[in-house]
Design an enzyme around this catalytic site. Structure first.
Site, PDB file in Angstrom:
ATOM      1  N   GLU A  56       0.602  -0.864  -0.101  1.00  0.00           N
ATOM      2  CA  GLU A  56      -0.337   0.448  -0.342  1.00  0.00           C
ATOM      3  C   GLU A  56       0.807   1.370  -0.179  1.00  0.00           C
ATOM      4  O   GLU A  56       2.019   0.975   0.794  1.00  0.00           O
ATOM      5  CB  GLU A  56      -0.443   0.012   0.988  1.00  0.00           C
ATOM      6  CG  GLU A  56      -2.250  -1.182   1.027  1.00  0.00           C
ATOM      7  CD  GLU A  56      -2.722  -1.242   2.139  1.00  0.00           C
ATOM      8  OE1 GLU A  56      -4.548  -1.401   1.639  1.00  0.00           O
ATOM      9  OE2 GLU A  56      -2.791  -0.821   3.607  1.00  0.00           O
ATOM     10  N   CYS A  61       3.460   8.532   1.862  1.00  0.00           N
ATOM     11  CA  CYS A  61       4.103   6.987   3.259  1.00  0.00           C
ATOM     12  C   CYS A  61       3.830   5.964   1.811  1.00  0.00           C
ATOM     13  O   CYS A  61       2.970   5.449   1.850  1.00  0.00           O
ATOM     14  CB  CYS A  61       3.434   7.355   3.934  1.00  0.00           C
ATOM     15  SG  CYS A  61       3.861   5.773   4.775  1.00  0.00           S
ATOM     16  N   CYS A  91       6.078  -7.478   6.383  1.00  0.00           N
ATOM     17  CA  CYS A  91       7.483  -6.980   7.769  1.00  0.00           C
ATOM     18  C   CYS A  91       7.837  -8.546   8.287  1.00  0.00           C
ATOM     19  O   CYS A  91       6.409  -8.802   8.823  1.00  0.00           O
ATOM     20  CB  CYS A  91       7.052  -5.618   8.082  1.00  0.00           C
ATOM     21  SG  CYS A  91       7.952  -5.284   9.423  1.00  0.00           S
ATOM     22  N   CYS A  97       6.095  -6.131  15.165  1.00  0.00           N
ATOM     23  CA  CYS A  97       5.955  -5.317  16.390  1.00  0.00           C
ATOM     24  C   CYS A  97       4.519  -5.947  16.901  1.00  0.00           C
ATOM     25  O   CYS A  97       4.385  -5.194  15.825  1.00  0.00           O
ATOM     26  CB  CYS A  97       6.504  -3.903  16.595  1.00  0.00           C
ATOM     27  SG  CYS A  97       7.729  -3.691  15.329  1.00  0.00           S
ATOM     28  N   CYS A 116       1.097  -2.876  15.980  1.00  0.00           N
ATOM     29  CA  CYS A 116       1.584  -2.903  14.247  1.00  0.00           C
ATOM     30  C   CYS A 116       0.721  -4.013  13.478  1.00  0.00           C
ATOM     31  O   CYS A 116       0.825  -5.041  13.672  1.00  0.00           O
ATOM     32  CB  CYS A 116       2.787  -2.859  14.180  1.00  0.00           C
ATOM     33  SG  CYS A 116       2.734  -2.197  11.601  1.00  0.00           S
ATOM     34  N   CYS A 159      -1.052   5.006  10.549  1.00  0.00           N
ATOM     35  CA  CYS A 159       0.302   4.326  11.124  1.00  0.00           C
ATOM     36  C   CYS A 159      -0.010   3.312  11.802  1.00  0.00           C
ATOM     37  O   CYS A 159      -1.084   2.479  12.190  1.00  0.00           O
ATOM     38  CB  CYS A 159       0.747   5.374  12.084  1.00  0.00           C
ATOM     39  SG  CYS A 159       1.542   7.118  11.557  1.00  0.00           S
TER      40      CYS A 159
HETATM   41  N1  SAH Z   1       9.608   0.201   9.848  1.00  0.00           N
HETATM   42  C1  SAH Z   1       9.505   0.887  10.083  1.00  0.00           C
HETATM   43  C2  SAH Z   1       8.794   1.567   9.151  1.00  0.00           C
HETATM   44  C3  SAH Z   1       7.254   1.502   9.620  1.00  0.00           C
HETATM   45  S1  SAH Z   1       6.699   3.090   9.897  1.00  0.00           S
HETATM   46  C4  SAH Z   1       9.865   1.489  11.437  1.00  0.00           C
HETATM   47  O1  SAH Z   1       9.548   0.580  11.926  1.00  0.00           O
HETATM   48  O2  SAH Z   1       9.969   2.544  11.572  1.00  0.00           O
HETATM   49  C5  SAH Z   1       5.602   2.885  10.979  1.00  0.00           C
HETATM   50  C6  SAH Z   1       5.555   3.765  11.817  1.00  0.00           C
HETATM   51  O3  SAH Z   1       3.813   3.494  12.343  1.00  0.00           O
HETATM   52  C7  SAH Z   1       6.380   3.232  12.715  1.00  0.00           C
HETATM   53  O4  SAH Z   1       6.607   4.464  13.520  1.00  0.00           O
HETATM   54  C8  SAH Z   1       5.115   2.111  13.697  1.00  0.00           C
HETATM   55  O5  SAH Z   1       5.972   2.103  15.485  1.00  0.00           O
HETATM   56  C9  SAH Z   1       4.368   3.225  13.808  1.00  0.00           C
HETATM   57  N2  SAH Z   1       3.078   2.438  14.044  1.00  0.00           N
HETATM   58  C10 SAH Z   1       3.079   1.012  14.122  1.00  0.00           C
HETATM   59  N3  SAH Z   1       1.989   0.400  14.144  1.00  0.00           N
HETATM   60  C11 SAH Z   1       0.488   1.650  14.806  1.00  0.00           C
HETATM   61  C12 SAH Z   1      -0.282   1.211  15.361  1.00  0.00           C
HETATM   62  N4  SAH Z   1      -1.306   0.626  15.430  1.00  0.00           N
HETATM   63  N5  SAH Z   1      -0.652   2.864  15.820  1.00  0.00           N
HETATM   64  C13 SAH Z   1      -0.042   3.713  15.636  1.00  0.00           C
HETATM   65  N6  SAH Z   1       1.510   4.080  15.196  1.00  0.00           N
HETATM   66  C14 SAH Z   1       1.683   2.927  15.010  1.00  0.00           C
END
Ligand code: SAH
Length: 372
Positions: free
Chosen positions: A99, A112, A119, A123, A126, A348
């Site tokens: 996406e 973005c 991935c 995490c 996420c 995000c």
């Molecule tokens: N792998 C990289 C790039 C992805 S960035 C990284 O981790 O930085 C995506 C961003 O959104 C990251 O800061 C991640 O931690 C945040 N994120 C992921 N899931 C989220 C959620 N459910 N709510 C808010 N932010 C989230």
């Protein structure tokens, strides 16, 4: 110009570096300097049809058309949020999906960009991390996302002013520093002043903390760095950002301290997702301030964005405000990120494609075809 040709890995010109493009021309018996003209058509004008590249000899246009394509990722879903955010689901030649999101603001706009299908990082908060299938995106598939957004916004030839696409954040699906070679090739194309021309100052790469690649990213690309920190103790970060077990907080912050492109003018962004009663206490805010000491930093507080089945809740507004106050009082800017595109799951951490399901349906289709 609207593109109809899908990206075709074997014959695609998009994603080739300038040198590779020149080599491709030499192979066709052409002079390498033609690469500059071709580059201009592809990346400045956004042309997808060789016939339109009228500064090239007709014979060359024909040879190009016989051997190459200038494509775009195929869009299988195009959703617009009430707040103007737009999300494209892209399907690549092998059926995998990723996406891209465009987030418009009054006088600018960011896209973005995804670096991987799925991935590997898992995490816990996420959505993308729950997706099974993972592969790296190629340079063409990464640059293609930017070009597709330009198509959709009607921004060809590359405008100098009043752009709706001013910034790029490598914050979509995937961990960009686990696919550094392709991300690097792609971003060098995006930054090239004779093409898409988006400067390194307008590009931010976000990492969960692949420490050994951070320095290289700064030296080779010089883009802004964002770090997904999310916790102030290894004990908690080991659980919610499991890559921490490999590269713990102290090592990560050391890499930030010496990040080649950072300065007071270009601070490192620390992203901190606000999870209710998990990482959002004032004591944790104070510890965060202590950890960041000596790093030119700003802190981006991201209220947790929910997704189906997520094991967390968003912090209360009061907790977020109190946390932000502590960080701000210590001299760091601490904006709370307004979630964008929530109604279309474009915020995000909400991105997730159906690549696994697609695979299954593809299999079923093939089985059905075989049985017939
Ligand atoms: N792998 C990289 C790039 C992805 S960035 C990284 O981790 O930085 C995506 C961003 O959104 C990251 O800061 C991640 O931690 C945040 N994120 C992921 N899931 C989220 C959620 N459910 N709510 C808010 N932010 C989230």
């Amino acid at each position: 110009m609207t593109a109809t040709t899908p990206l075709s890995p074997a014959r695609e010109l998009i994603g080739l570096s300038r040198d590779e493009l020149a080599a491709a021309l030499v192979e066709m018996g052409e002079k390498p300097f033609r690469a500059r003209q071709l580059w201009h058509w592809i990346y400045h004008r956004g042309a997808t049809d060789f016939a339109a590249m009228t500064t090239l000899a007709k014979s060359l246009r024909e040879v190009l058309a016989a051997n190459y394509v200038v494509g775009r990722p195929a869009v299988t879903r195009d959703q617009a949020s009430l707040d103007g955010t737009r999300k494209w689901l892209l399907r690549f030649a092998d059926g995998n999906e990723a996406e891209t999101v465009h987030i418009p603001e009054e006088d600018r706009g960011a896209i973005c960009v995804s670096s991987q299908v799925g991935c590997t990082l898992t995490c816990k908060f996420c959505h993308t991390g729950t997706q099974k299938l993972v592969r790296n995106l190629g340079a063409a598939e990464i640059v293609g996302q930017v070009m597709l957004a330009r198509d959709a916004l009607g921004e060809w030839p590359s405008p100098q002013d009043d752009r709706q696409l001013t910034n790029i954040v490598m914050m979509g699906m995937g961990e960009p520093l686990y696919n550094f070679d392709n991300v690097s090739t792609a971003l060098k194309i995006v930054m090239d002043g004779e093409g898409l021309s988006i400067s390194k100052r307008k590009i931010t790469l976000s990492t969960a903390g692949v420490v050994p690649m951070i320095r290289r990213c700064g030296e080779e690309l010089g883009v802004n760095l964002a770090v997904s920190l999310h916790a102030v103790t290894d004990e908690l970060r080991d659980v919610i950002v499991p890559i921490n077990k490999k590269y713990p907080i102290a090592e990560l912050l050391d890499a930030c301290r010496t990040y080649p492109s950072s300065s007071n003018a270009r601070r490192i962004t620390f992203e901190y997702v606000m999870l209710r009663d998990v990482n959002d206490s004032p004591a944790e805010a104070r510890e965060l301030v202590r950890l960041l000491d000596g790093i030119p930093a700003k802190v981006n507080l991201i209220p947790f964005n929910p997704w189906p089945g997520a094991p967390f809740e968003r912090s209360t507004d009061t907790a977020i405000a109190a946390f932000a106050d502590v960080v701000f009082a210590a001299g760091y800017s601490s904006p709370v990120r307004t979630p964008r595109g929530m109604d279309i799951m474009a915020a995000c951490g909400q991105l997730k494609s159906d690549s696994v399901k697609l695979r299954k349906s593809e299999l079923l289709r093939q089985q059905a075809a075989g049985a017939a």
